[in-house]
Design a protein around this motif. Structure first.
Motif, mmCIF file in Angstrom:
data_model
loop_
_atom_site.group_PDB
_atom_site.id
_atom_site.type_symbol
_atom_site.label_atom_id
_atom_site.label_comp_id
_atom_site.label_asym_id
_atom_site.label_seq_id
_atom_site.Cartn_x
_atom_site.Cartn_y
_atom_site.Cartn_z
ATOM 1 N N THR A 5 0.863 -1.185 0.000
ATOM 2 C CA THR A 5 0.000 0.000 0.000
ATOM 3 C C THR A 5 0.894 1.228 0.000
ATOM 4 N N GLN A 6 0.497 2.184 -0.777
ATOM 5 C CA GLN A 6 1.275 3.414 -0.866
ATOM 6 C C GLN A 6 0.942 4.280 0.332
ATOM 7 N N LYS A 7 1.984 4.709 1.011
ATOM 8 C CA LYS A 7 1.799 5.521 2.200
ATOM 9 C C LYS A 7 1.468 6.944 1.768
#
Length: 164
Positions: A5-7
């Motif tokens: 997941t992209q922060k």
């Protein structure tokens, strides 16, 4: 299987602290710069004691009106250290005076200010010697005869190449 997941960016308290510090740093830097320019560009000194000057204002104004009513006019010339001042009443001729004092003051600062006593060379013509540096000056001339003021004026002049 793991999914990456992209922060996403999170605005934290540290970011707020950096923003506030940056904002006030700019404000303080601008204020310090303006204070430095204000302190180094003009002495702020017009009179030594404003209260005393205010008490003498009406008398000074009345004296100036009396001088202006006589029609006396002064002409200042500067050429390579030679200072000449002519005092006359138009259409009547030269004005006789015992001496003329010329106070040269810089509009900014006091370190180059000086006074010159101009001696009479002929009727209404006064001369003196002093090197006048290039730049802007406020020249206050006071002509007296038998202890009474004949002319008192202040003019702002520009000296360029040693001449006015």
């Amino acid at each position: 299987m793991s999914v990456k997941t992209q922060k996403t960016f999170t605005f934290t308290g540290w970011h707020m602290l950096a923003t506030i510090c940056s904002f006030f740093s700019v404000i303080i830097a601008v204020n310090l710069t303006m204070a430095w320019y204000a302190g180094h560009s003009w002495s702020g000194m017009v009179v030594e004691n404003t209260y005393v000057a205010s008490q003498k204002f009406n008398d000074t104004t009345a004296q100036i009106r009396q001088i202006l009513d006589t029609g006396v006019q002064g002409t200042l010339a500067i050429k390579q250290g030679a200072i000449a001042y002519d005092l006359s009443i138009p259409e009547k001729g030269p004005v006789i005076a015992d001496q003329v004092v010329a106070n040269f003051k810089r509009p900014v600062g006091e370190h180059q200010d000086f006074s010159v006593t101009l001696m009479p060379l002929g009727p209404g013509h006064f001369t003196g010697e002093h090197v006048v540096e290039d730049g802007h000056w406020i020249v206050e001339t006071i002509a007296t005869r038998e202890g009474k003021i004949v002319m008192h004026e202040a003019n702002r002049i520009a000296v360029i190449g040693g001449e006015k």
